[in-house]
Design a protein around this motif. Structure first.
Motif, PDB file in Angstrom:
ATOM      1  N   MET A   1       9.167  -1.438  -7.767  1.00  0.00           N
ATOM      2  CA  MET A   1       9.067  -1.159  -6.363  1.00  0.00           C
ATOM      3  C   MET A   1       8.101  -2.109  -5.666  1.00  0.00           C
ATOM      4  N   SER A   2       7.556  -3.050  -6.397  1.00  0.00           N
ATOM      5  CA  SER A   2       6.630  -3.992  -5.772  1.00  0.00           C
ATOM      6  C   SER A   2       7.424  -5.088  -5.074  1.00  0.00           C
ATOM      7  N   THR A   3       6.832  -5.598  -4.016  1.00  0.00           N
ATOM      8  CA  THR A   3       7.485  -6.655  -3.265  1.00  0.00           C
ATOM      9  C   THR A   3       7.072  -7.996  -3.842  1.00  0.00           C
ATOM     10  N   PRO A   4       7.964  -8.962  -3.862  1.00  0.00           N
ATOM     11  CA  PRO A   4       7.597 -10.275  -4.387  1.00  0.00           C
ATOM     12  C   PRO A   4       6.584 -10.949  -3.462  1.00  0.00           C
TER      13      PRO A   4
ATOM     14  N   ARG B   1      -4.445  -9.221   3.829  1.00  0.00           N
ATOM     15  CA  ARG B   1      -3.354  -9.262   2.858  1.00  0.00           C
ATOM     16  C   ARG B   1      -3.785  -8.611   1.542  1.00  0.00           C
ATOM     17  N   VAL B   2      -5.026  -8.853   1.119  1.00  0.00           N
ATOM     18  CA  VAL B   2      -5.528  -8.245  -0.115  1.00  0.00           C
ATOM     19  C   VAL B   2      -5.610  -6.730   0.038  1.00  0.00           C
TER      20      VAL B   2
ATOM     21  N   ILE C   1      -3.661  -3.851  -2.146  1.00  0.00           N
ATOM     22  CA  ILE C   1      -4.368  -2.762  -2.829  1.00  0.00           C
ATOM     23  C   ILE C   1      -3.772  -1.418  -2.424  1.00  0.00           C
ATOM     24  N   ASP C   2      -3.518  -1.231  -1.134  1.00  0.00           N
ATOM     25  CA  ASP C   2      -2.905   0.017  -0.663  1.00  0.00           C
ATOM     26  C   ASP C   2      -1.523   0.223  -1.283  1.00  0.00           C
ATOM     27  N   GLU C   3      -0.734  -0.842  -1.392  1.00  0.00           N
ATOM     28  CA  GLU C   3       0.586  -0.733  -2.024  1.00  0.00           C
ATOM     29  C   GLU C   3       0.462  -0.326  -3.486  1.00  0.00           C
ATOM     30  N   ALA C   4      -0.517  -0.889  -4.195  1.00  0.00           N
ATOM     31  CA  ALA C   4      -0.704  -0.550  -5.605  1.00  0.00           C
ATOM     32  C   ALA C   4      -1.114   0.909  -5.760  1.00  0.00           C
ATOM     33  N   ARG C   5      -1.982   1.398  -4.879  1.00  0.00           N
ATOM     34  CA  ARG C   5      -2.389   2.807  -4.934  1.00  0.00           C
ATOM     35  C   ARG C   5      -1.193   3.732  -4.694  1.00  0.00           C
ATOM     36  N   LEU C   6      -0.372   3.388  -3.709  1.00  0.00           N
ATOM     37  CA  LEU C   6       0.809   4.200  -3.412  1.00  0.00           C
ATOM     38  C   LEU C   6       1.777   4.201  -4.585  1.00  0.00           C
TER      39      LEU C   6
END
Length: 95
Positions: free
Chosen positions: A1-4, A72-73, A77-82
């Protein structure tokens, strides 16, 4: 689910064009100030203001770039937590 990772890089041709444009503008402005029919102290003042303008422009560009990279960082980080929360969530587990 991570974006490239989509980080746009400037081409070498664009970098060369920007460097040449900066050099031409800087030299043309300096030559214009030197050949103005002014006293030496007036030319000196204009040259100092031109140099200050160039240095403050570089500083502003660096600050804007640093803020963009920091945002951007934080976004990554927020995407990784989600993603971690979604991976750990079990909808069928009793509360």
């Amino acid at each position: 689910m991570s974006t490239p990772e989509t980080q746009s890089k400037s081409t070498s041709a664009f970098l060369a064009q920007a460097a040449i444009a900066f050099g031409v503008a800087f030299i043309a402005t300096a030559a214009g100030i030197i050949y103005l029919p002014l006293d030496i102290w007036q030319r000196g003042f204009l040259l100092m203001t031109m140099l200050f303008l160039v240095s403050s422009t570089f500083t502003l560009a660096k600050v804007v770039r640093d803020q963009h990279e920091a945002a951007r960082v934080h976004h990554r980080i927020d995407e990784a937590r989600l993603e971690k929360l979604m991976a750990e969530h079990d909808p069928f587990r009793a509360a």
